[in-house]
Motif scaffolding. Structure first.
Motif, PDB file in Angstrom:
ATOM      1  N   PHE A  83       0.841  -1.193   0.000  1.00  0.00           N
ATOM      2  CA  PHE A  83       0.000   0.000   0.000  1.00  0.00           C
ATOM      3  C   PHE A  83       0.872   1.237   0.000  1.00  0.00           C
ATOM      4  O   PHE A  83       1.837   1.338   0.738  1.00  0.00           O
ATOM      5  CB  PHE A  83      -0.913   0.052   1.221  1.00  0.00           C
ATOM      6  N   SER A  84       0.501   2.183  -0.851  1.00  0.00           N
ATOM      7  CA  SER A  84       1.088   3.514  -0.800  1.00  0.00           C
ATOM      8  C   SER A  84      -0.030   4.497  -1.105  1.00  0.00           C
ATOM      9  O   SER A  84      -0.915   4.192  -1.905  1.00  0.00           O
ATOM     10  CB  SER A  84       2.234   3.669  -1.797  1.00  0.00           C
ATOM     11  N   PRO A  85      -0.012   5.662  -0.474  1.00  0.00           N
ATOM     12  CA  PRO A  85      -1.071   6.631  -0.742  1.00  0.00           C
ATOM     13  C   PRO A  85      -1.151   7.008  -2.223  1.00  0.00           C
ATOM     14  O   PRO A  85      -2.231   7.240  -2.752  1.00  0.00           O
ATOM     15  CB  PRO A  85      -0.687   7.833   0.112  1.00  0.00           C
ATOM     16  N   ALA A  86      -0.017   7.030  -2.907  1.00  0.00           N
ATOM     17  CA  ALA A  86      -0.003   7.424  -4.316  1.00  0.00           C
ATOM     18  C   ALA A  86      -0.568   6.345  -5.233  1.00  0.00           C
ATOM     19  O   ALA A  86      -1.251   6.640  -6.203  1.00  0.00           O
ATOM     20  CB  ALA A  86       1.425   7.770  -4.744  1.00  0.00           C
ATOM     21  N   LYS A  87      -0.289   5.084  -4.943  1.00  0.00           N
ATOM     22  CA  LYS A  87      -0.686   3.988  -5.845  1.00  0.00           C
ATOM     23  C   LYS A  87      -1.828   3.136  -5.314  1.00  0.00           C
ATOM     24  O   LYS A  87      -2.369   2.322  -6.032  1.00  0.00           O
ATOM     25  CB  LYS A  87       0.517   3.095  -6.122  1.00  0.00           C
ATOM     26  N   GLY A  88      -2.163   3.284  -4.036  1.00  0.00           N
ATOM     27  CA  GLY A  88      -3.230   2.485  -3.464  1.00  0.00           C
ATOM     28  C   GLY A  88      -2.755   1.091  -3.102  1.00  0.00           C
ATOM     29  O   GLY A  88      -1.568   0.840  -2.921  1.00  0.00           O
ATOM     30  N   LEU A  89      -3.685   0.178  -3.017  1.00  0.00           N
ATOM     31  CA  LEU A  89      -3.407  -1.201  -2.654  1.00  0.00           C
ATOM     32  C   LEU A  89      -3.128  -1.975  -3.929  1.00  0.00           C
ATOM     33  O   LEU A  89      -3.929  -1.968  -4.855  1.00  0.00           O
ATOM     34  CB  LEU A  89      -4.623  -1.779  -1.931  1.00  0.00           C
ATOM     35  N   GLN A  90      -1.965  -2.621  -3.987  1.00  0.00           N
ATOM     36  CA  GLN A  90      -1.584  -3.361  -5.182  1.00  0.00           C
ATOM     37  C   GLN A  90      -1.088  -4.744  -4.810  1.00  0.00           C
ATOM     38  O   GLN A  90      -0.453  -4.924  -3.773  1.00  0.00           O
ATOM     39  CB  GLN A  90      -0.486  -2.633  -5.944  1.00  0.00           C
ATOM     40  N   GLN A  91      -1.383  -5.685  -5.677  1.00  0.00           N
ATOM     41  CA  GLN A  91      -0.887  -7.038  -5.485  1.00  0.00           C
ATOM     42  C   GLN A  91       0.490  -7.127  -6.130  1.00  0.00           C
ATOM     43  O   GLN A  91       0.727  -6.585  -7.199  1.00  0.00           O
ATOM     44  CB  GLN A  91      -1.830  -8.037  -6.152  1.00  0.00           C
ATOM     45  N   PHE A  92       1.411  -7.778  -5.454  1.00  0.00           N
ATOM     46  CA  PHE A  92       2.718  -7.988  -6.038  1.00  0.00           C
ATOM     47  C   PHE A  92       3.019  -9.467  -6.034  1.00  0.00           C
ATOM     48  O   PHE A  92       2.468 -10.223  -5.256  1.00  0.00           O
ATOM     49  CB  PHE A  92       3.815  -7.196  -5.303  1.00  0.00           C
ATOM     50  N   LYS A  93       3.875  -9.862  -6.926  1.00  0.00           N
ATOM     51  CA  LYS A  93       4.258 -11.261  -7.039  1.00  0.00           C
ATOM     52  C   LYS A  93       5.486 -11.475  -6.171  1.00  0.00           C
ATOM     53  O   LYS A  93       6.512 -10.837  -6.376  1.00  0.00           O
ATOM     54  CB  LYS A  93       4.566 -11.615  -8.488  1.00  0.00           C
TER      55      LYS A  93
END
Length: 104
Positions: A83-93
């Motif tokens: 999570f980052s305020p700029a990119k939001g919640l993202q799934q990573f591998k």
């Protein structure tokens, strides 16, 4: 008390079963960071990352305890989320054994 009940319903039944109760609590708990953290977790559990991001962002805006903020970020990593305020919640591998073999 009702927020705890919604969490129990989500765990015993399903996240979808708890959304109705959670939504009914919005007027009285909108300024409570754990309300939004709960919503974020339910949305994450059903794969609704955009909605999870919105709720998680709101929870982080409201939280005043840096230890709690770090705890949530570590919790996200357990689910291969960042999570980052700029990119939001993202799934990573997460790197796996196959990735290491391919790089050699």
């Amino acid at each position: 008390m009702a927020l705890n009940r919604a969490v129990v319903i989500a765990m015993a039944d399903s996240p979808q079963a708890a959304f109705g109760l959670i939504d009914s609590l919005t007027p009285e708990l909108d300024s409570y960071h754990l309300f939004h953290a709960t919503r974020a977790d339910l949305f994450r559990r059903v794969g609704a990352l955009e909605e999870a991001t919105q709720s998680y962002t709101r929870a982080l805006e409201l939280v005043t305890n840096e230890s709690e903020r770090r705890f949530w970020n570590v919790g996200c990593a357990k689910f291969n989320l960042t999570f980052s305020p700029a990119k939001g919640l993202q799934q990573f591998k997460a790197p796996g054994i196959h990735d290491a073999v391919e790089k050699k």
